[in-house]
Write an enzyme that holds these catalytic residues in place. Structure first.
Site, PDB file in Angstrom:
ATOM      1  N   CYS A   1      -0.898   6.654   9.485  1.00  0.00           N
ATOM      2  CA  CYS A   1       0.306   6.045  10.048  1.00  0.00           C
ATOM      3  C   CYS A   1      -0.049   4.821  10.889  1.00  0.00           C
ATOM      4  CB  CYS A   1       1.025   7.079  10.904  1.00  0.00           C
ATOM      5  SG  CYS A   1       2.547   6.491  11.648  1.00  0.00           S
TER       6      CYS A   1
ATOM      7  N   CYS B   1       6.156  -4.486  15.711  1.00  0.00           N
ATOM      8  CA  CYS B   1       5.695  -3.410  16.587  1.00  0.00           C
ATOM      9  C   CYS B   1       4.212  -3.639  16.879  1.00  0.00           C
ATOM     10  CB  CYS B   1       5.915  -2.057  15.923  1.00  0.00           C
ATOM     11  SG  CYS B   1       7.665  -1.666  15.647  1.00  0.00           S
TER      12      CYS B   1
ATOM     13  N   GLU C   1       0.841  -1.185   0.000  1.00  0.00           N
ATOM     14  CA  GLU C   1       0.000   0.000   0.000  1.00  0.00           C
ATOM     15  C   GLU C   1       0.885   1.247   0.000  1.00  0.00           C
ATOM     16  OE1 GLU C   1      -4.112  -1.663   1.945  1.00  0.00           O
ATOM     17  OE2 GLU C   1      -2.749  -0.589   3.284  1.00  0.00           O
TER      18      GLU C   1
ATOM     19  N   CYS D   1       1.270  -1.478  15.259  1.00  0.00           N
ATOM     20  CA  CYS D   1       1.300  -1.267  13.810  1.00  0.00           C
ATOM     21  C   CYS D   1       0.616  -2.418  13.093  1.00  0.00           C
ATOM     22  CB  CYS D   1       2.751  -1.138  13.330  1.00  0.00           C
ATOM     23  SG  CYS D   1       2.902  -0.891  11.549  1.00  0.00           S
TER      24      CYS D   1
ATOM     25  N   CYS E   1       3.743   8.511   0.680  1.00  0.00           N
ATOM     26  CA  CYS E   1       4.186   7.571   1.706  1.00  0.00           C
ATOM     27  C   CYS E   1       4.403   6.216   1.045  1.00  0.00           C
ATOM     28  CB  CYS E   1       3.145   7.484   2.820  1.00  0.00           C
ATOM     29  SG  CYS E   1       3.606   6.373   4.168  1.00  0.00           S
TER      30      CYS E   1
ATOM     31  N   CYS F   1       6.343  -6.838   7.350  1.00  0.00           N
ATOM     32  CA  CYS F   1       7.439  -6.336   8.174  1.00  0.00           C
ATOM     33  C   CYS F   1       7.789  -7.389   9.212  1.00  0.00           C
ATOM     34  CB  CYS F   1       7.028  -5.041   8.873  1.00  0.00           C
ATOM     35  SG  CYS F   1       8.372  -4.253   9.803  1.00  0.00           S
TER      36      CYS F   1
END
Length: 367
Positions: A345, A125, A101, A128, A114, A121
Site C-alpha cells: 500500500c 498525498c 501497476e 504515497c 489491487c 494521481c
C-alpha cells in the site's frame, strides 16, 4: 493537470470496455440484430476472448464484419515482480498509452487483486509514492477491468473467488465515470459475475463523489483513507483536505451510511511520530464512536530515498490496536504484503524518467 499520452492510431472503436448497450448500438450500425450483443459481451468479459473471428456463436459473416469494423484492445502484461511473501506486482501496459501497476495477493486462501484507476494521481498525498508521478490520465473502463482479466489468466484463477480493491494507482472517485462503468462490467452476471460485496473502493475523501456513489444502483464497498485526526495535519499530508476537511468528509460518510444502510471502513496509515501519538489515538477513538465504521490500521510502507516517513515499530502498532479494542471499537491491522517487490500500500508508481510534480493546487484539477 493531466498530461497527454499517445493514443492508438487505429480509428476503429474499441469493443473492450464497452457496455452491453454500447455493443448492441455498434452492432445495429452494422445492420446486425441487437441480441448478438449478449453473445459478444460474454466472449469479451466472461470468456476473455479478444478475437471476433473466434466468437463462434455469431454468424460467420458478422464475425468478419465485426473484425473489420472494430478492434479489441485490452491491457497487456509488461513485467512481473514476485515478492518474498508470494505477492506479484504486474506492470500493465495500456492500449491508450502508459503503464500502471496491479497487484495479486494471496493470504491463506484469500485472493485479492489491487487495481489501478489512473495513470498517476492528482491528489498529492505526501506519504504515497504514486503522487510523485502527478496525474497523467484516467483509465478507460476496459483498461480497468482488463487488469483483472490479465491476472485471472496469468494466475489461472478459473472459477476461484477473489476480491477486487481499488487501492492501486490513482484516486478512483476522481475517475468517477470510468470507475462506475468498470464496476458494472465486473458485477454483470454475463461478464465477470463478481458479487458487489467483493469490490472495495478506497478514496482519499472526495466528499461529493461519496454522496453521488450512494445513489448508484450498483455500489461496491467504501473505504475512506483518513490518516489524520486534525485538519492541520491532514491538510499537510493530504492536500484534498483543504477542499473537503474532516467534518465535510465525515458528513458525506454519514449520508452514505444512512442512504445505503451500509457501513464503511476507515483506513489509517500510521506515520511514526506524526499521527500515532496518544492524543491521535484518543481522537481516533472518538471519531469511531461517532461514525458507523470499521478501522484498518496500516503501518506505513517505507520507500527509502523517495518518501521521508517511517512506520511505528510493531509494539506501538499493537498498542494502538489494543487501546482501541479495549474501548469496544472495531479495528484490525493490515500488515504489509509485497513490500519486497514495492507492491505494498502506497508503494505503487512508474517512476522511470518521472519528476516530482509541483505542489498540489485544487484549482488545477476538477474534484
Amino acid at each position: 493537470m493531466m498530461h497527454p499520452v499517445a493514443r492508438p492510431t487505429d480509428p476503429r472503436p474499441n469493443l473492450y470496455g464497452m457496455s452491453r448497450t454500447e455493443i448492441e448500438s455498434l452492432l445495429a450500425t452494422l445492420g446486425a440484430p441487437r441480441f448478438h450483443g449478449d453473445q459478444v459481451f460474454r466472449w469479451l468479459y466472461a470468456r476473455r476472448c479478444f478475437d471476433p473471428g473466434s466468437f463462434t456463436d455469431l454468424p460467420k459473416a458478422l464475425r468478419e464484419t465485426l473484425r473489420g469494423a472494430a478492434r479489441v484492445d485490452a491491457p497487456k502484461i509488461g513485467s512481473r515482480v514476485i515478492a518474498e511473501d508470494g505477492t506479484v506486482k504486474y506492470a500493465v501496459t495500456l492500449p491508450g498509452g502508459g503503464t500502471v501497476e496491479t497487484v495479486f495477493m494471496l493470504q491463506r486462501d484469500r485472493v485479492t487483486l489491487c487495481v489501478s484507476s489512473q495513470v498517476g494521481c492528482a491528489l498529492m498525498c505526501d506519504f504515497c509514492l504514486t503522487a510523485r508521478m502527478g496525474l497523467i490520465r484516467h483509465l478507460t473502463p476496459g483498461e480497468i477491468v482488463g487488469q483483472i482479466a490479465l491476472i485471472q489468466g496469468d494466475q489461472a484463477l478459473g472459477d476461484r473467488p477473489f476480491n477486487v480493491v481499488f487501492m492501486g494507482m490513482g484516486e478512483p472517485l476522481h475517475n468517477y465515470e470510468g470507475l462506475v462503468a468498470a464496476v458494472r462490467l465486473l458485477v454483470d452476471p454475463g461478464g465477470f459475475a463478481l458479487a458487489k460485496r467483493r469490490i472495495t473502493i478506497s478514496t482519499s475523501g472526495l466528499a461529493p463523489a461519496i454522496e453521488r456513489l450512494a445513489s448508484e444502483p450498483v455500489r461496491p464497498r467504501l473505504a475512506i483513507s483518513l490518516n489524520a485526526t486534525t485538519d492541520a495535519l491532514r491538510d499537510r499530508i493530504m492536500p484534498v483536505n483543504r477542499k473537503y476537511p474532516i467534518a465535510r468528509l465525515l458528513a458525506a460518510c454519514r449520508r452514505f451510511a444512512k442512504s445505503t444502510g451500509e457501513r464503511f471502513t476507515f483506513e489509517y496509515v500510521l506515520l511514526s511520530g506524526l499521527n500515532d501519538t496518544d492524543a491521535d489515538v484518543a481522537r481516533l477513538a472518538k471519531l469511531l464512536r461517532a461514525n458507523p465504521a470499521k478501522l484498518n490500521l496500516i503501518p506505513f510502507n517505507e520507500v527509502p530515498g523517495w518518501l521521508p516517513y517511517r512506520s511505528p515499530d510493531r509494539a506501538r502498532v499493537l498498542a494502538i490496536r489494543d487501546r482501541l479494542l479495549a474501548e469496544g471499537l472495531p479495528v484490525s491491522i493490515r500488515w504489509s504484503r509485497g513490500a519486497t517487490a514495492r507492491a505494498a500500500c502506497g508503494q505503487l508508481a512508474v517512476l522511470s524518467g518521472a519528476t516530482v510534480p509541483a505542489a498540489f493546487k485544487t484549482s488545477e484539477v476538477s474534484l
